[in-house]
Motif scaffolding. Structure first.
Motif, PDB file in Angstrom:
ATOM      1  N   ILE A 204       0.832  -1.201   0.000  1.00 22.23           N
ATOM      2  CA  ILE A 204       0.000   0.000   0.000  1.00 22.23           C
ATOM      3  C   ILE A 204       0.873   1.260   0.000  1.00 22.23           C
ATOM      4  CG2 ILE A 204      -1.754   1.307   1.274  1.00 22.23           C
ATOM      5  CD1 ILE A 204      -2.724  -1.424   2.374  1.00 22.23           C
ATOM      6  N   VAL A 205       1.952   1.252   0.781  1.00 21.19           N
ATOM      7  CA  VAL A 205       2.845   2.411   0.828  1.00 21.19           C
ATOM      8  C   VAL A 205       3.547   2.601  -0.518  1.00 21.19           C
ATOM      9  CG1 VAL A 205       4.809   3.482   2.003  1.00 21.19           C
ATOM     10  CG2 VAL A 205       3.199   2.088   3.312  1.00 21.19           C
ATOM     11  N   ILE A 206       3.941   1.498  -1.151  1.00 18.55           N
ATOM     12  CA  ILE A 206       4.539   1.588  -2.488  1.00 18.55           C
ATOM     13  C   ILE A 206       3.536   2.169  -3.478  1.00 18.55           C
ATOM     14  CG2 ILE A 206       5.385   0.216  -4.452  1.00 18.55           C
ATOM     15  CD1 ILE A 206       6.652  -1.696  -2.366  1.00 18.55           C
ATOM     16  N   VAL A 275       2.279   7.784   6.016  1.00 15.17           N
ATOM     17  CA  VAL A 275       1.836   6.585   5.291  1.00 15.17           C
ATOM     18  C   VAL A 275       2.511   5.329   5.839  1.00 15.17           C
ATOM     19  CG1 VAL A 275       1.258   7.824   3.172  1.00 15.17           C
ATOM     20  CG2 VAL A 275       3.571   6.943   3.465  1.00 15.17           C
ATOM     21  N   GLY A 276       3.658   5.510   6.488  1.00 20.30           N
ATOM     22  CA  GLY A 276       4.339   4.376   7.123  1.00 20.30           C
ATOM     23  C   GLY A 276       4.028   4.317   8.610  1.00 20.30           C
ATOM     24  N   ILE A 330      -6.165   4.305   4.615  1.00 24.80           N
ATOM     25  CA  ILE A 330      -6.876   5.531   5.001  1.00 24.80           C
ATOM     26  C   ILE A 330      -5.904   6.704   5.111  1.00 24.80           C
ATOM     27  CG2 ILE A 330      -8.104   6.680   6.900  1.00 24.80           C
ATOM     28  CD1 ILE A 330      -9.514   4.022   7.444  1.00 24.80           C
ATOM     29  N   VAL A 331      -4.767   6.472   5.764  1.00 21.86           N
ATOM     30  CA  VAL A 331      -3.771   7.533   5.934  1.00 21.86           C
ATOM     31  C   VAL A 331      -3.218   7.968   4.577  1.00 21.86           C
ATOM     32  CG1 VAL A 331      -1.517   8.113   6.895  1.00 21.86           C
ATOM     33  CG2 VAL A 331      -3.129   6.802   8.262  1.00 21.86           C
ATOM     34  N   ALA A 332      -2.931   6.994   3.693  1.00 23.17           N
ATOM     35  CA  ALA A 332      -2.378   7.309   2.375  1.00 23.17           C
ATOM     36  C   ALA A 332      -3.370   8.125   1.545  1.00 23.17           C
ATOM     37  CB  ALA A 332      -2.005   6.023   1.641  1.00 23.17           C
ATOM     38  N   ILE A 337      -5.314  13.406  -0.625  1.00 18.23           N
ATOM     39  CA  ILE A 337      -6.380  14.394  -0.752  1.00 18.23           C
ATOM     40  C   ILE A 337      -5.979  15.740  -0.158  1.00 18.23           C
ATOM     41  CG2 ILE A 337      -8.729  14.983  -0.015  1.00 18.23           C
ATOM     42  CD1 ILE A 337      -9.327  11.945  -0.123  1.00 18.23           C
ATOM     43  N   LEU A 338      -5.444  15.708   1.071  1.00 12.72           N
ATOM     44  CA  LEU A 338      -5.089  16.947   1.757  1.00 12.72           C
ATOM     45  C   LEU A 338      -3.919  17.674   1.116  1.00 12.72           C
ATOM     46  CD1 LEU A 338      -5.485  15.937   5.531  1.00 12.72           C
ATOM     47  CD2 LEU A 338      -7.071  17.207   4.076  1.00 12.72           C
ATOM     48  N   MET A 339      -2.940  16.902   0.648  1.00 11.82           N
ATOM     49  CA  MET A 339      -1.743  17.501   0.038  1.00 11.82           C
ATOM     50  C   MET A 339      -1.907  17.722  -1.467  1.00 11.82           C
ATOM     51  SD  MET A 339       0.000  17.931   2.702  1.00 11.82           S
ATOM     52  CE  MET A 339       1.523  18.541   1.957  1.00 11.82           C
TER      53      MET A 339
END
Length: 341
Positions: A204-206, A275-276, A330-332, A337-339
């Motif tokens: 997911i992070v990748i 994200v991590g 969710i965090v990713a 979206i925010l950035m």
């Protein structure tokens, strides 16, 4: 009809990978991902058989949960394939692009950090399987090697944040970047404690960094990241509980270093803290446990890192995995979206 957890995970893995690939608008990157997956998926079954015959199997920690003893005998060093394929194909692309252009520094540095940290993990895994116990490289030796190779990576990387500073701040920022690479390499390694946890979260992070790299047109991260995404999908097919193979330190150290290097080369170093988040949480839980026990003789958690605490609290491996995946996703997505990535 009840679906067992392994089959459910594979369905989720297929759906997630398909959705992500449908978002990919570049035929070259799509073909790299499919190439990585295809090669790994074909090679993993015979590779697992070879490891079993050679008795290169996992030695379970004596101080871990007692039910983990059932995992003893599972082949390790599964990370060899999902690191080797992106590295070899990536080097091939480097040579090809070298003929066309001299601007290959980014690709070379990403391939270097992937292979270098995989090399440290390989030595560690090899010592474990050859000595038939769970102690590989001494922590000090491993840390020194990580610092040395991390420093080499930073000096060949096309993005060097410390060059924007002067005087003492140059050393400070360089030191921070070095600890960043080494720290996240070890963080993913700590997370690799139950079937599918480190691999699925890393996937997911990748995905996140591939989206960022596409927006920034960073081909170094895109090329190696796409290959790594494909090979990790194939690996997870055989790794989710009950795992047929483990990634070993070879895989986890390399993935962590790749993620840290990607955050640096994309100019979004702090993004990896968010994200991590799972990797950060696992590492902090281990640091808190060791530090608190050192000064008080007591424990904060039932066992560190955090995934073992959750296991001993009654969580199943599948529940820990899905919670980690959902949290990371969710965090990713929130970060994107925010950035406005």
């Amino acid at each position: 009809m009840k679906i067992n957890n392994n089959r459910l995970f594979k369905i989720i893995l297929i759906v997630y990978s398909t959705v992500f690939l449908l978002m990919e608008h570049n035929a070259f990157l799509l073909s790299l991902t499919i190439l990585g997956f295809g090669l790994a998926f074909i090679i993993y079954p015979p590779f697992i058989k070879i490891l079993k015959k050679s008795k290169d199997v996992q030695q379970i920690k004596e101080d871990g949960p007692t039910w983990h003893e059932t995992k003893a005998g599972t082949p390790t060093m599964g990370g060899l394939l999902f690191i080797a394929i992106p590295a070899v194909v990536g080097l091939g692309i480097v040579l090809y692009r070298l003929i066309l252009s001299q601007e290959v520094r980014g690709l070379i540095s990403i391939v270097f950090v992937l292979v270098a940290f995989a090399g440290i993990g390989f030595i560690d895994d090899f010592k474990k399987v050859s000595q038939k116990q769970n102690l590989g490289l001494r922590a000090r030796d491993k840390f020194v090697l990580q610092l040395l190779l991390g420093l080499i990576y930073l000096f060949i990387s096309p993005v060097q944040p410390w060059r924007d500073y002067k005087g003492f701040f140059v050393v400070l920022v360089l030191g921070f970047c070095l600890i960043w690479v080494v720290g996240f390499s070890n963080a993913v390694n700590l997370t690799d404690g139950i079937d599918g946890l480190a691999g699925g979260t890393s996937l997911i992070v990748i995905s996140f960094y591939l989206i960022v790299a596409f927006a920034k047109r960073n081909w170094s991260v895109l090329i190696i990241g796409s290959l790594l995404f494909g090979t990790l999908v194939a690996f997870l097919w055989f790794n989710f509980k009950p795992a047929k193979i483990f990634m070993g330190d070879l895989g986890s150290l390399a993935i962590g270093a790749f993620l840290a290097a990607s955050s640096i080369q994309l100019g979004m170093i702090w993004s990896l803290l968010f994200v991590g988040l799972v990797f950060v949480g696992e590492t902090l839980s281990d640091i808190i446990q060791v530090g608190y026990h050192h000064f008080t003789g007591k424990r904060v958690f039932k066992m560190a890192p955090m995934h073992h605490h959750l296991e001993l609290s009654g969580w199943s491996e599948e529940k820990i995995n899905y919670f980690s995946y959902i949290l990371t996703l969710i965090v990713a997505l929130t970060y994107i979206i925010l950035m406005k990535v």
